[in-house]
Design a protein around this motif. Sequence first.
Motif, PDB file in Angstrom:
ATOM      1  N   HIS A 114       0.844  -1.186   0.000  1.00 57.68           N
ATOM      2  CA  HIS A 114       0.000   0.000   0.000  1.00 57.68           C
ATOM      3  C   HIS A 114       0.877   1.232   0.000  1.00 57.68           C
ATOM      4  N   SER A 115       0.341   2.302  -0.508  1.00 62.60           N
ATOM      5  CA  SER A 115       1.034   3.577  -0.471  1.00 62.60           C
ATOM      6  C   SER A 115       0.259   4.484   0.475  1.00 62.60           C
ATOM      7  N   PHE A 116       0.943   4.975   1.496  1.00 58.02           N
ATOM      8  CA  PHE A 116       0.300   5.804   2.499  1.00 58.02           C
ATOM      9  C   PHE A 116       0.781   7.242   2.360  1.00 58.02           C
ATOM     10  N   THR A 117      -0.080   8.178   2.656  1.00 61.21           N
ATOM     11  CA  THR A 117       0.276   9.591   2.564  1.00 61.21           C
ATOM     12  C   THR A 117       1.233   9.953   3.697  1.00 61.21           C
ATOM     13  N   PRO A 118       2.028  10.980   3.505  1.00 59.98           N
ATOM     14  CA  PRO A 118       2.923  11.427   4.585  1.00 59.98           C
ATOM     15  C   PRO A 118       2.153  11.883   5.832  1.00 59.98           C
ATOM     16  N   GLU A 119       0.971  12.429   5.641  1.00 57.25           N
ATOM     17  CA  GLU A 119       0.170  12.860   6.792  1.00 57.25           C
ATOM     18  C   GLU A 119      -0.243  11.665   7.642  1.00 57.25           C
ATOM     19  N   PHE A 120      -0.665  10.577   6.988  1.00 52.37           N
ATOM     20  CA  PHE A 120      -1.068   9.375   7.707  1.00 52.37           C
ATOM     21  C   PHE A 120       0.121   8.797   8.470  1.00 52.37           C
ATOM     22  N   LYS A 121       1.283   8.747   7.804  1.00 50.81           N
ATOM     23  CA  LYS A 121       2.478   8.222   8.464  1.00 50.81           C
ATOM     24  C   LYS A 121       2.851   9.081   9.677  1.00 50.81           C
ATOM     25  N   ALA A 122       2.743  10.419   9.526  1.00 51.96           N
ATOM     26  CA  ALA A 122       3.062  11.312  10.648  1.00 51.96           C
ATOM     27  C   ALA A 122       2.100  11.090  11.814  1.00 51.96           C
ATOM     28  N   GLU A 123       0.831  10.842  11.510  1.00 51.90           N
ATOM     29  CA  GLU A 123      -0.152  10.577  12.563  1.00 51.90           C
ATOM     30  C   GLU A 123       0.194   9.286  13.307  1.00 51.90           C
ATOM     31  N   ILE A 124       0.554   8.238  12.578  1.00 50.50           N
ATOM     32  CA  ILE A 124       0.920   6.962  13.203  1.00 50.50           C
ATOM     33  C   ILE A 124       2.169   7.129  14.060  1.00 50.50           C
ATOM     34  N   VAL A 125       3.158   7.860  13.540  1.00 52.37           N
ATOM     35  CA  VAL A 125       4.387   8.097  14.297  1.00 52.37           C
ATOM     36  C   VAL A 125       4.072   8.880  15.568  1.00 52.37           C
ATOM     37  N   GLY A 126       3.192   9.867  15.468  1.00 47.38           N
ATOM     38  CA  GLY A 126       2.802  10.639  16.647  1.00 47.38           C
ATOM     39  C   GLY A 126       2.134   9.776  17.710  1.00 47.38           C
TER      40      GLY A 126
END
Length: 147
Positions: free
Chosen positions: A5-17
């Motif tokens: 899957h390709s995830f948006t940078p915003e989604f990745k930042a939310e998961i990291v947060g």
Amino acid sequence: MLPSHSFTPEFKAEIVGLCRRGDRSIGQVAKDFELTETAVRDWVKQAEVDEGERNGLTSSEHEELAALRRENRRLREDVDVLKRATAFFASMPKWGTPAPGWCQSGRTGGVGSLFRCPAWWLVLDVPPRRPWRPPWSGFIGARSQPD
């Protein structure tokens, strides 16, 4: 094997947060969002590198490296094409010196032998010379000597 899957940078930042808050472990966040634990760990590591907390290539450096590799691959292909073109044109005869095997006259050198060479007729766009014959010699039943 699961599809990637390709995830948006915003989604990745939310998961990291969510992982950094400390409320839940990386494994729990991965289960909640139906992600692989490895992918979430990689996102956290990349975020730490981008913020300078860990050594490694930042995201912008990864993008630049990928662009340079693409350009390098394209330039290598261009060089390969030029090498093939050079080899092709190097095998062609030079102007004024017919290549061996191209000329059927058996002679080498001189303008006369050059123009008797069928290959040069193609290069120079000159029609081949035919020996002169009297106009009556090509007809059926023509006499060999005129009256």
